[in-house]
Design an enzyme around this catalytic site. Sequence first.
Site: not given
Length: 553
Positions: A37, A261, A271
Amino acid sequence: MSEEIKEKSLNFIEEIVVADLKSGKHSGRLLTRFPPEPNGYLHIGHAKSICLNFGLTQDYGGGTNLRFDDTNPVTEDTEYVESIKNDVKWLGFNWVNEYYASDYFDQLFKFAKKLITKGLAYVDDSSSEEMAALKGTPSQPGTDSPYRNRSIDENLQLFESMANGEFKEGSKVLRAKIDMASSNMLMRDPIIYRIKFAHHHRTGDKWCIYPMYDFAHGQSDSIEGITHSICTLEFVSHRELYDWFLEKLEIFPSRQYEFARLNLTYTVMSKRKLLQLVNEKYVTGWDDPRMPTISGMRRRGYPAKAIVDFCDRIGIQKRDNLIDVSLLEFFVRENLNKTATRVMAVFNPLKVTITNFPTEVGSIECTLENNPEIPESGSRSLNFTKELWIEKDDFMENPPNKYFRLSPGKMVRLKGAFIIQCDEVVHDENGEVTELKCSYIPTSKSGQDESGIKVKGVIHWLPATESIEAEIRMYERLFKVEDPSSEEGDFKDFINEDSLVTIKAYVEPTLPSFDGETRFQFIRNGYYAPDLDSTPEKLIFNKTVGLKEGFKI
RNA sequence: UGGCUGAUGGUGUAAUGGCAACACAGAGGUUUUUGGUGCCUUUAUUCCAGGUUCGAGUCCUGGUCGGCCAACCA
């Protein structure tokens, strides 16, 4: 070529890919995608995903798309698009297509209407609070919305009106009609379209309704014909929804697979938190060398190959992990050891006067190799002069055992130059050592040593009047604790205030002639990279990583 | 009191029913004109309890512990 082919063990996703290829699924076609994104910069966790997705198609054929998941215009920006493309390229990967979820807005709109037509979606006028109240909890079923049974025609008309901007933001949403009692919260009539009067970085003001992630991602995969859609573990519960949409829409059945992850010690990886560090000025920007971002690591001097090697080494699994940052640093050192140009820098200068220096000569030229790991890397010269700088740490008036640098009466070799002996220590009124008076052994010059003297210690040095100043940015870990996110309280409470210390140092006079891509090893100290802001007039170096420490006092 | 998911040295990763291995980190040694590099040695591992089997880290049953899920974020 009867080279022994080392049997590489496959991770679970490679196993799936190999099995699918073998069984002829999708006619043996393989297509993956990397779907960031554009609302932040890429970090080392993304690098893991990039290496997985692109690595798969490098190893087994096919290709990888770069697709920007830009369905939320309020947080997304072209600045991020550019940085992401730049970072993927820098890591050494090439995408076959550059796509945007927003490319599919028209198609997605049609998909939504198809769902309505099939009686599988409805417009809901409830407020977000009302919807939350009816949603239930993980252990308690939800309740149907009062708007759940609107007619197909009414829903179709209302949805068109939503798209035409006839309703206020937040007043209506389109929901999939699934099961308010599902044990999977995501299946409890998830919102698939919401009204946002926001300017989109690509579609401008064309739309005032935007699809949610779940209604965009799988369909985008499907439209592109992605065979293996790989994401992280927190999306596991989304898979049921992912499959539901593809099935009800009767489109290409992409499949989602999830892996764990990456987490690294002494940093944060979300983020949201990284954006906070940037916005609240704990760091100078997304590319601050202390950040775990790709751009931060690049600026710090980490080679792309070190990052890729690291990602290969950590593997792909489904269990949560917290990887020791020293593993990453190992790959950085391993890479830089073979590539960095060796030079000398003195951080805390102590003056050394060579009492028996032949003053009629002025200076004696010494030759230093650029990289002992690469004999072809050549050499450069440095003048040995009457006044020199050595590192304060390389002298001790009362040394402990096994200290083999300089001390009163002892000898040491100056790297690439001569052996010197410390004859006299000069103190100031406070008893601080301010200068060493030494004599050098004229017959001991590096490469032509006929003195027969063996010394244990070799230290670095610089000619006092010919060396130049540089700014050095010394970086330490950004956080004081291994896992800031798991600690009680705000992760920012654990920030290391000393993570950046800027100092002045002396460096060799030839340094301004190297280009900005050159990586250096300041001998016996560490690896350093010229900062983005460095110029030949004002040298600025970032400490990439220190050398492994051997002897400790 | 739900669903999903996972568990192998300090940290990661392998072993696909057959001698628990590799890397990092730690310790020691050796080489070295970087106390770096290289080379050698070494410490340390299958969550628990049952079961199947000649044989279980792996298969089965039951526990325990961890992670994720109740944004008009992705």
